[in-house]
Structure formats: C-alpha cells, structure tokens
Scaffold this motif. Structure first.
Motif, PDB file in Angstrom:
ATOM      1  N   LEU A   1       0.792  -1.224   0.000  1.00 44.83           N
ATOM      2  CA  LEU A   1       0.000   0.000   0.000  1.00 44.83           C
ATOM      3  C   LEU A   1       0.829   1.282   0.000  1.00 44.83           C
ATOM      4  CD1 LEU A   1      -2.794  -1.022   2.533  1.00 44.83           C
ATOM      5  CD2 LEU A   1      -2.904  -1.015   0.036  1.00 44.83           C
ATOM      6  N   TYR A   2       2.128   1.174   0.308  1.00 45.66           N
ATOM      7  CA  TYR A   2       2.939   2.386   0.376  1.00 45.66           C
ATOM      8  C   TYR A   2       2.963   3.119  -0.968  1.00 45.66           C
ATOM      9  CZ  TYR A   2       4.479   1.110   5.043  1.00 45.66           C
ATOM     10  OH  TYR A   2       4.503   0.807   6.383  1.00 45.66           O
ATOM     11  N   GLY A   3       3.028   2.359  -2.050  1.00 37.67           N
ATOM     12  CA  GLY A   3       3.018   2.989  -3.370  1.00 37.67           C
ATOM     13  C   GLY A   3       1.712   3.703  -3.648  1.00 37.67           C
ATOM     14  N   LEU A   4       0.594   3.095  -3.223  1.00 39.67           N
ATOM     15  CA  LEU A   4      -0.714   3.728  -3.414  1.00 39.67           C
ATOM     16  C   LEU A   4      -0.794   5.050  -2.658  1.00 39.67           C
ATOM     17  CD1 LEU A   4      -3.701   3.638  -4.331  1.00 39.67           C
ATOM     18  CD2 LEU A   4      -4.193   2.345  -2.234  1.00 39.67           C
ATOM     19  N   TYR A   5      -0.349   5.055  -1.401  1.00 39.21           N
ATOM     20  CA  TYR A   5      -0.384   6.279  -0.604  1.00 39.21           C
ATOM     21  C   TYR A   5       0.554   7.338  -1.185  1.00 39.21           C
ATOM     22  CZ  TYR A   5      -3.260   4.464   3.235  1.00 39.21           C
ATOM     23  OH  TYR A   5      -4.301   3.983   4.001  1.00 39.21           O
ATOM     24  N   ALA A   6       1.718   6.899  -1.683  1.00 39.55           N
ATOM     25  CA  ALA A   6       2.654   7.845  -2.289  1.00 39.55           C
ATOM     26  C   ALA A   6       2.057   8.475  -3.552  1.00 39.55           C
ATOM     27  CB  ALA A   6       3.963   7.137  -2.616  1.00 39.55           C
ATOM     28  N   SER A   7       1.372   7.655  -4.360  1.00 37.63           N
ATOM     29  CA  SER A   7       0.733   8.183  -5.570  1.00 37.63           C
ATOM     30  C   SER A   7      -0.381   9.164  -5.222  1.00 37.63           C
ATOM     31  CB  SER A   7       0.156   7.025  -6.401  1.00 37.63           C
ATOM     32  OG  SER A   7       1.173   6.158  -6.841  1.00 37.63           O
ATOM     33  N   LEU A   8      -1.151   8.843  -4.185  1.00 42.73           N
ATOM     34  CA  LEU A   8      -2.214   9.746  -3.741  1.00 42.73           C
ATOM     35  C   LEU A   8      -1.624  11.073  -3.287  1.00 42.73           C
ATOM     36  CD1 LEU A   8      -5.149  10.371  -2.883  1.00 42.73           C
ATOM     37  CD2 LEU A   8      -4.651   9.237  -0.694  1.00 42.73           C
ATOM     38  N   GLY A   9      -0.590  11.019  -2.454  1.00 40.29           N
ATOM     39  CA  GLY A   9       0.027  12.252  -1.968  1.00 40.29           C
ATOM     40  C   GLY A   9       0.594  13.096  -3.094  1.00 40.29           C
ATOM     41  N   LYS A  10       1.216  12.440  -4.077  1.00 38.09           N
ATOM     42  CA  LYS A  10       1.794  13.170  -5.215  1.00 38.09           C
ATOM     43  C   LYS A  10       0.708  13.881  -6.014  1.00 38.09           C
ATOM     44  CE  LYS A  10       4.923  12.394  -9.164  1.00 38.09           C
ATOM     45  NZ  LYS A  10       4.056  12.853 -10.265  1.00 38.09           N
ATOM     46  N   ALA A  11      -0.405  13.172  -6.285  1.00 29.69           N
ATOM     47  CA  ALA A  11      -1.498  13.776  -7.046  1.00 29.69           C
ATOM     48  C   ALA A  11      -2.110  14.961  -6.301  1.00 29.69           C
ATOM     49  CB  ALA A  11      -2.566  12.723  -7.336  1.00 29.69           C
ATOM     50  N   LEU A  12      -2.273  14.817  -4.991  1.00 30.92           N
ATOM     51  CA  LEU A  12      -2.865  15.899  -4.212  1.00 30.92           C
ATOM     52  C   LEU A  12      -1.929  17.103  -4.148  1.00 30.92           C
ATOM     53  CD1 LEU A  12      -4.477  13.887  -1.258  1.00 30.92           C
ATOM     54  CD2 LEU A  12      -5.593  14.816  -3.297  1.00 30.92           C
ATOM     55  N   ALA A  13      -0.637  16.861  -3.951  1.00 32.44           N
ATOM     56  CA  ALA A  13       0.329  17.958  -3.873  1.00 32.44           C
ATOM     57  C   ALA A  13       0.408  18.721  -5.183  1.00 32.44           C
ATOM     58  CB  ALA A  13       1.699  17.413  -3.481  1.00 32.44           C
ATOM     59  N   GLU A  14       0.292  18.010  -6.291  1.00 36.82           N
ATOM     60  CA  GLU A  14       0.423  18.647  -7.613  1.00 36.82           C
ATOM     61  C   GLU A  14      -0.861  19.335  -8.062  1.00 36.82           C
ATOM     62  OE1 GLU A  14       1.638  15.529 -10.204  1.00 36.82           O
ATOM     63  OE2 GLU A  14       3.735  15.543  -9.525  1.00 36.82           O
ATOM     64  N   GLN A  15      -2.021  18.793  -7.694  1.00 35.76           N
ATOM     65  CA  GLN A  15      -3.284  19.246  -8.269  1.00 35.76           C
ATOM     66  C   GLN A  15      -4.152  20.099  -7.342  1.00 35.76           C
ATOM     67  OE1 GLN A  15      -4.463  18.735 -11.372  1.00 35.76           O
ATOM     68  NE2 GLN A  15      -2.692  17.540 -12.075  1.00 35.76           N
ATOM     69  N   PHE A  16      -3.893  20.035  -6.020  1.00 42.75           N
ATOM     70  CA  PHE A  16      -4.875  20.587  -5.091  1.00 42.75           C
ATOM     71  C   PHE A  16      -4.301  21.661  -4.176  1.00 42.75           C
ATOM     72  CE2 PHE A  16      -6.843  16.799  -6.618  1.00 42.75           C
ATOM     73  CZ  PHE A  16      -8.202  17.065  -6.601  1.00 42.75           C
ATOM     74  N   ALA A  17      -3.597  22.589  -4.773  1.00 43.77           N
ATOM     75  CA  ALA A  17      -3.091  23.725  -4.001  1.00 43.77           C
ATOM     76  C   ALA A  17      -4.257  24.485  -3.362  1.00 43.77           C
ATOM     77  CB  ALA A  17      -2.295  24.657  -4.909  1.00 43.77           C
ATOM     78  N   GLY A  18      -4.130  24.786  -2.078  1.00 40.71           N
ATOM     79  CA  GLY A  18      -5.176  25.512  -1.364  1.00 40.71           C
ATOM     80  C   GLY A  18      -6.213  24.611  -0.719  1.00 40.71           C
ATOM     81  N   TRP A  19      -6.236  23.325  -1.071  1.00 43.89           N
ATOM     82  CA  TRP A  19      -7.183  22.381  -0.465  1.00 43.89           C
ATOM     83  C   TRP A  19      -6.589  21.815   0.818  1.00 43.89           C
ATOM     84  CZ3 TRP A  19     -11.748  20.068  -2.946  1.00 43.89           C
ATOM     85  CH2 TRP A  19     -12.105  20.719  -4.138  1.00 43.89           C
ATOM     86  N   ARG A  20      -7.463  21.345   1.720  1.00 42.22           N
ATOM     87  CA  ARG A  20      -7.018  20.632   2.915  1.00 42.22           C
ATOM     88  C   ARG A  20      -7.375  19.161   2.778  1.00 42.22           C
ATOM     89  NH1 ARG A  20      -9.185  21.815   7.823  1.00 42.22           N
ATOM     90  NH2 ARG A  20     -11.079  22.715   6.938  1.00 42.22           N
ATOM     91  N   VAL A  21      -6.552  18.306   3.366  1.00 45.87           N
ATOM     92  CA  VAL A  21      -6.720  16.862   3.224  1.00 45.87           C
ATOM     93  C   VAL A  21      -7.073  16.242   4.569  1.00 45.87           C
ATOM     94  CG1 VAL A  21      -5.574  14.684   2.627  1.00 45.87           C
ATOM     95  CG2 VAL A  21      -5.082  16.772   1.306  1.00 45.87           C
ATOM     96  N   GLY A  22      -8.070  15.354   4.567  1.00 47.95           N
ATOM     97  CA  GLY A  22      -8.399  14.521   5.717  1.00 47.95           C
ATOM     98  C   GLY A  22      -8.285  13.065   5.293  1.00 47.95           C
ATOM     99  N   LEU A  23      -7.330  12.347   5.856  1.00 48.95           N
ATOM    100  CA  LEU A  23      -7.048  10.968   5.455  1.00 48.95           C
ATOM    101  C   LEU A  23      -7.255  10.048   6.651  1.00 48.95           C
ATOM    102  CD1 LEU A  23      -4.176   9.709   3.237  1.00 48.95           C
ATOM    103  CD2 LEU A  23      -4.487   8.669   5.481  1.00 48.95           C
ATOM    104  N   VAL A  24      -8.054   8.993   6.472  1.00 49.68           N
ATOM    105  CA  VAL A  24      -8.362   8.057   7.545  1.00 49.68           C
ATOM    106  C   VAL A  24      -7.572   6.775   7.328  1.00 49.68           C
ATOM    107  CG1 VAL A  24     -10.179   6.718   8.678  1.00 49.68           C
ATOM    108  CG2 VAL A  24     -10.685   9.000   7.770  1.00 49.68           C
ATOM    109  N   THR A  25      -6.772   6.387   8.304  1.00 52.12           N
ATOM    110  CA  THR A  25      -6.014   5.145   8.207  1.00 52.12           C
ATOM    111  C   THR A  25      -5.630   4.659   9.594  1.00 52.12           C
ATOM    112  OG1 THR A  25      -4.154   4.047   7.082  1.00 52.12           O
ATOM    113  CG2 THR A  25      -3.750   6.240   7.986  1.00 52.12           C
ATOM    114  N   THR A  26      -5.147   3.425   9.657  1.00 57.69           N
ATOM    115  CA  THR A  26      -4.732   2.838  10.926  1.00 57.69           C
ATOM    116  C   THR A  26      -3.267   3.067  11.240  1.00 57.69           C
ATOM    117  OG1 THR A  26      -4.185   0.755   9.814  1.00 57.69           O
ATOM    118  CG2 THR A  26      -6.419   0.969  10.700  1.00 57.69           C
ATOM    119  N   ASP A  27      -2.491   3.388  10.213  1.00 55.27           N
ATOM    120  CA  ASP A  27      -1.032   3.335  10.318  1.00 55.27           C
ATOM    121  C   ASP A  27      -0.415   4.683   9.992  1.00 55.27           C
ATOM    122  OD1 ASP A  27       1.737   2.774   9.947  1.00 55.27           O
ATOM    123  OD2 ASP A  27       1.277   0.687   9.516  1.00 55.27           O
TER     124      ASP A  27
END
Length: 362
Positions: free
Chosen positions: A304-330
């Motif tokens: 799952l580390y690759g999935l989370y890294a891809s998500l973070g990269k997409a959000l950092a590149e595309q969502f300037a000014g947005w706030r992120v709420g991420l639910v996980t156990t780890d």
C-alpha cells in the motif's frame, strides 16, 4: 413537559465532537460522559436526537433507577415503573440485563423479573430477537432501566443500500468532517469514494437535511409517541460541489444509486477513474476526504505504500489551497503520502483503531 435523562451514545473518542453537536442542536445543558453525551429532555428531544444527530450511534432514555439488593426487591420496585407510559401491548419487547459488583449477580433471573413486570403491566409479548429493547443494568446494587429509542444503529441512514468493501460508517464520516471544521460551504471530493459515504454526508450537511429523514426509529412504537413531521427534500443545487472517484465501476454505480435514494443526485457526481487521473474540479478549494485501504482491512500493508505515495503526489500537484483529511490505521502509511499531516485521536472501527490525519492548506 415531563423530562427524562437522555443518553446519546457514540464511539469512544467521539465524545467531544458529539458534545459540540448536542450544543449546536440546542439540547439542554448536555455533558460528555464516557461513551456519549447526556442531557435532560422530553419526547420531542428524543425524536429530534434520533433524526438530527449525525454522530450518535443510538439514543437511550432512562425510565427508572433504584437500589435493589435482591431479586424480590428488584421485582417489587420494577413493578412501580410507569411501563404503560412507554410500552404497548401489541409491540414485542426484549430484555437485556447486566450485573456487575452487585448482590444480584444472576443476569437471566434479573431479566425475568423485568419481563414479568412488563407483561403484567401492559401485556407486551416477549421476544429474544426483535422488538423494543429494554436494558437493565445493575452496578453496585443500583438498578438502572433504560429504553433504546433508536432501534437500528443511527449510522444506518436508510438510503444507502449499496455498501462497498470495508465501508466507513456514516457517523464516523460525519465526525471526521466536523473534526475538519466542515460547515457545508466547502466543496468536498473523495478520490477513493467506495459507496460514497464522505461525499453523501458532506452534501447532506450542505443541503441542511436531517440524517434520519429516510428511516424509522424504535420510539415511533412507544405508547403515545409524537407524530413525526415530513421533511422536505433539498432544492436543486446551484453549484455541483461534491465529487467522488473510484477505479471500480461497480462502486461508482452503487454510490450514484445511493445518492439518488438520498435525493442528492443534483448535488453529487461520481466518476470511474484511478488516482493517476485525479485532477481538481473547477471550483474553489475545499476538502479532500479519503479512506484508503489499510493492510489490516484489505490486502497486504506492504503493497500500500506505493498507493499512498501516488495519492500524496497527485494531491500535492493538483490541489493547491485544499485541505486533506485521510483516515487510516497506520501513521507510516499516512506519512508515505509525503504530506504534512497531524494525527487525531484513535477511533475503534471494525476491530481496528483508525485516526484522522489532516493537513493545513496544501
């Protein structure tokens, strides 16, 4: 108006948020206790707590409390309670009893005393699996008798027939939205929406709808229960502000059907696409709320580390000014996004402990 002690139960860790909600709903002097929030109110407050609370798991009302040192005393004092004010002869009841640190220690025998008091008072049939739930709790010789006024757990809103893999409960989604400071005015997207819980809860809040509008409750079968007014559906939204994405076409179709049943089709849009295709919608910055897979729930955590890294990269590149709420156990998975995230309190979820990791504006 007769007042009773009313207890709104919630998942451990959500008590401060539920207290804030109870205050916002205008309930009389609510106070947080382990496992929920307590306040005094009448039948109309019981009805409103069930229909309008987004965070409570269920609503209980205390109908009596007394000392009982032995079964005969329990029997005698239970018969003095105003059962006819609450229960009907044509509605089944089921008794749940617990005894701790008390001279009465036989739970089944204690439950039988309550059953006899009820059947003698109102003639209600007994059921082991259905009907109104009457709860007897004896702790340190203090017997407390309460009624479950909700029936099914309040996270079951009544419109969500499609449920995806490892879904987040609606009550949890609403709590995490509140924790993010969401007030219904911000756009919300979920890039891994599953059955659409975050998107639908956000749109529901924005529309000003009662979360319990599409379901029934146990209190509706009480003796003299108040008639519940019909709640109008929202007008057409002038701006589409709630978006869900998922790579599973079945999930997208199911989330769309859930939105239709909720009356939120004009407020929401669900699209089938992977994280790699994620782009920001044409609207003001808002919240990205996401409940990605985590290893103890779906699949192997090492993958799952690759999935989370891809998500973070997409959000950092595309969502300037947005706030992120991420639910996980780890926390390690959250940090794999590369985003600066602060962890919230752990909340029990399906045998695991999840946290909301939230960011400032990207």
């Amino acid at each position: 108006m007769t007042e009773y002690t009313i207890f709104m139960a919630c998942l451990p860790g959500l008590e401060p948020l539920l207290l804030n909600e109870a205050q916002a709903l205008g309930f009389s002097d609510p106070s947080a206790l382990p496992g929920g929030v307590e306040f005094n109110g009448g039948m109309s407050d019981i009805a409103r707590a069930n229909r309008e609370s987004r965070l409570a798991s269920r609503v209980l009302v205390r109908i009596g409390a007394f000392r009982a040192m032995h079964l005969a005393q329990l029997d005698k004092r239970a018969r003095k309670l105003p059962w006819a004010d609450w229960l009907r002869g044509d509605v089944p009841v089921r008794i749940e009893a617990s005894c701790t640190r008390s001279r009465i220690y036989h739970q089944k025998a204690a439950a039988q005393r309550i059953e006899r008091a009820i059947t003698d008072a109102v003639g209600a049939p007994l059921s082991a699996a259905e009907g109104l739930r009457v709860m007897l709790r004896i702790d340190d010789d203090l017997a407390t008798i309460s009624l479950d006024t909700s029936g099914e757990s309040l996270h079951k809103r009544g419109y969500k027939q499609f449920i995806g893999k490892a879904p987040l409960r609606e009550t949890m989604a609403a709590a995490f939205l509140r924790q993010m400071g969401y007030d219904g005015t911000q756009p919300v997207i979920d890039p891994m929406c599953g059955s659409g819980t975050f998107v639908l809860e956000a749109a529901d809040i924005a529309a000003g709808l009662a979360p319990g509008r599409a379901r029934s409750f146990a209190f509706e079968q009480f003796s003299g229960a108040p008639e519940q007014p019909a709640i109008p559906m929202p007008p057409r939204s002038p701006d589409l502000r709630f978006f869900g994405y998922d790579r599973d076409q079945g999930a997208v179709q199911g989330a769309t059907a859930n939105a239709e049943r909720a009356g939120l089709s004009d407020w929401t849009q669900f699209t089938c696409q992977p994280i790699s295709a994620l782009t920001r919608p044409d609207c003001a910055p808002g919240l990205v709320m996401v409940n990605p897979p985590y290893g103890g729930r779906i699949g192997n955590i090492g993958q799952l580390y690759g999935l989370y890294a891809s998500l973070g990269k997409a959000l950092a590149e595309q969502f300037a000014g947005w706030r992120v709420g991420l639910v996980t156990t780890d926390a390690k998975l959250a940090h794999a996004t590369g985003l600066k995230l602060d962890a919230g309190a752990p909340i029990p979820h399906g045998g695991l402990k999840v946290r909301l990791f939230q960011s400032a504006a990207l």
